[in-house]
Structure formats: C-alpha cells, structure tokens
Design a protein around this motif. Structure first.
Motif, PDB file in Angstrom:
ATOM      1  N   ARG B   4      -1.938  10.119  -3.229  1.00 39.60           N
ATOM      2  CA  ARG B   4      -1.224  11.356  -2.957  1.00 39.60           C
ATOM      3  C   ARG B   4      -1.300  11.647  -1.466  1.00 39.60           C
ATOM      4  O   ARG B   4      -2.388  11.613  -0.874  1.00 39.60           O
ATOM      5  N   ASN B   6      -0.384  14.433   1.396  1.00 41.11           N
ATOM      6  CA  ASN B   6       0.031  15.797   1.733  1.00 41.11           C
ATOM      7  C   ASN B   6       0.498  15.834   3.174  1.00 41.11           C
ATOM      8  O   ASN B   6      -0.238  15.396   4.055  1.00 41.11           O
ATOM      9  N   MET B   8       1.798  18.398   6.073  1.00 39.85           N
ATOM     10  CA  MET B   8       1.974  19.802   6.471  1.00 39.85           C
ATOM     11  C   MET B   8       2.378  19.866   7.935  1.00 39.85           C
ATOM     12  O   MET B   8       1.980  19.016   8.733  1.00 39.85           O
ATOM     13  N   LYS B  40       4.995  19.052   2.209  1.00 42.92           N
ATOM     14  CA  LYS B  40       5.458  18.098   1.208  1.00 42.92           C
ATOM     15  C   LYS B  40       4.265  17.422   0.568  1.00 42.92           C
ATOM     16  O   LYS B  40       3.240  17.213   1.207  1.00 42.92           O
ATOM     17  N   VAL B  41       4.413  17.075  -0.682  1.00 42.70           N
ATOM     18  CA  VAL B  41       3.430  16.213  -1.325  1.00 42.70           C
ATOM     19  C   VAL B  41       4.188  14.997  -1.853  1.00 42.70           C
ATOM     20  O   VAL B  41       5.258  15.126  -2.448  1.00 42.70           O
ATOM     21  N   ILE B  42       3.658  13.832  -1.551  1.00 45.29           N
ATOM     22  CA  ILE B  42       4.314  12.591  -1.957  1.00 45.29           C
ATOM     23  C   ILE B  42       3.333  11.804  -2.816  1.00 45.29           C
ATOM     24  O   ILE B  42       2.246  11.442  -2.342  1.00 45.29           O
ATOM     25  N   GLU B  43       3.685  11.605  -4.076  1.00 44.04           N
ATOM     26  CA  GLU B  43       2.825  10.838  -4.980  1.00 44.04           C
ATOM     27  C   GLU B  43       3.345   9.413  -5.064  1.00 44.04           C
ATOM     28  O   GLU B  43       4.486   9.182  -5.469  1.00 44.04           O
ATOM     29  N   LEU B  44       2.483   8.490  -4.668  1.00 44.79           N
ATOM     30  CA  LEU B  44       2.853   7.078  -4.648  1.00 44.79           C
ATOM     31  C   LEU B  44       2.143   6.361  -5.787  1.00 44.79           C
ATOM     32  O   LEU B  44       0.940   6.554  -5.980  1.00 44.79           O
ATOM     33  N   SER B  54      -3.181   0.749   4.564  1.00 43.90           N
ATOM     34  CA  SER B  54      -1.778   0.463   4.314  1.00 43.90           C
ATOM     35  C   SER B  54      -0.999   1.764   4.071  1.00 43.90           C
ATOM     36  O   SER B  54       0.126   1.936   4.561  1.00 43.90           O
ATOM     37  N   GLN B  57      -0.410   3.516   7.271  1.00 47.89           N
ATOM     38  CA  GLN B  57       0.739   2.945   7.978  1.00 47.89           C
ATOM     39  C   GLN B  57       2.052   3.531   7.460  1.00 47.89           C
ATOM     40  O   GLN B  57       2.957   3.839   8.236  1.00 47.89           O
ATOM     41  N   MET B  58       2.141   3.685   6.132  1.00 49.84           N
ATOM     42  CA  MET B  58       3.358   4.296   5.547  1.00 49.84           C
ATOM     43  C   MET B  58       3.561   5.704   6.095  1.00 49.84           C
ATOM     44  O   MET B  58       4.684   6.119   6.403  1.00 49.84           O
ATOM     45  N   LYS B  61       4.613   5.585   9.845  1.00 46.80           N
ATOM     46  CA  LYS B  61       5.934   5.023  10.123  1.00 46.80           C
ATOM     47  C   LYS B  61       7.066   5.735   9.411  1.00 46.80           C
ATOM     48  O   LYS B  61       8.208   5.675   9.839  1.00 46.80           O
ATOM     49  N   LEU B  62       6.787   6.363   8.269  1.00 48.41           N
ATOM     50  CA  LEU B  62       7.896   6.957   7.512  1.00 48.41           C
ATOM     51  C   LEU B  62       7.628   8.350   6.971  1.00 48.41           C
ATOM     52  O   LEU B  62       8.446   9.243   7.138  1.00 48.41           O
ATOM     53  N   LEU B  63       6.478   8.521   6.325  1.00 49.92           N
ATOM     54  CA  LEU B  63       6.327   9.731   5.507  1.00 49.92           C
ATOM     55  C   LEU B  63       6.133  10.998   6.335  1.00 49.92           C
ATOM     56  O   LEU B  63       6.555  12.074   5.929  1.00 49.92           O
TER      57      LEU B  63
END
Lengths: 76, 76
Positions: B4, B6, B8, B40-44, B54, B57-58, B61-63
């Motif tokens: 997960r 987070n 902000m 935002k919360v992003i659940e991977l 890793s 890095q995500m 570079k992106l999130l």
C-alpha cells in the motif's frame, strides 16, 4: 486529534485509474504487478473528543459514495 | 503480496481539494474540523518477493510527484 479515512472503490467496481497505473508500470518495465486499485486518503485534524461516530457520519454524508465505495477510519 | 502506497501533498503545498472538503463539512454542520488534507492511496498486488526498493522505484518514477508529494510504503 487526527483521523485518517481511507476510501476505496468496492471490489467488483471498475477502477480505470488503477488499471491505467498498472499498464503504465508494465510499460515502464516493472514486472509482477498483478493488480492496482487506487483510492483516496483523507486526513482530518478534528477537535479533541470528536467521536468515531461523528467521523462515520462525515464519511456517509460526504467523504465516500457508499454505493460504490467503502471506507475505513483510523483514529490517531 | 500486497503493498500500500500513501501519497500526500507535502506540508506547505496548497491543497484545494482538502480545503473544499473542510468547507463542505463546515457547511453541513460538522464542527471542530480544523484542517483536511486529501491524498491518494494506491494498493498494489505484486508478485511475492517484490522488494520494498522496487516499490520505492515505482513511487519515484510514477506514483508520486516528489517535488510536491511525499509517500509512505506499507508492505503486507
């Protein structure tokens, strides 16, 4: 005091934002990402003594669309 | 495995979404809400063995836009 509300789309509800993130991660060379769901986190700074029930009311009435979203409340 | 993230806005960065929520809560009669920050919360759902490095890095570079946003990673 601080309260944190996590709002996620319910399982089964299409999450195009999450799908876009998953595709982008794949295109950038990150492997092994099976699924991505994106939601909102709302950090509230509320007066001391605010009850969880009161925050639940905020979620039900404004912060979450309970038809398609579920929420969790963490008090800190 | 699940991770997960987070994301902000950093302190000091104007958060109009959070301000809008605060005003709306006030208008709806909820008192004692001093501040609201929305993130935002992003659940991977990633392959087992994916390292925190890793996922970091995500994020870089992106999130997250690290100029204005900070992130935390929780592995579960």
């Amino acid at each position: 005091m601080k309260a944190r509300v996590n709002v996620m789309l319910k399982n089964g509800v299409l999450d195009p934002q999450g799908a876009a993130v998953r595709h982008a991660l794949g295109a950038m060379g990150f492997e092994g990402v099976n699924d991505v769901r994106q939601g909102k986190v709302i950090e509230l700074d509320v007066a001391d003594g605010t009850t969880e029930e009161s925050i639940k009311q905020m979620c039900e009435k404004l912060l979450a669309n309970t038809v398609i979203e579920s929420y969790t409340i963490e008090l800190a």
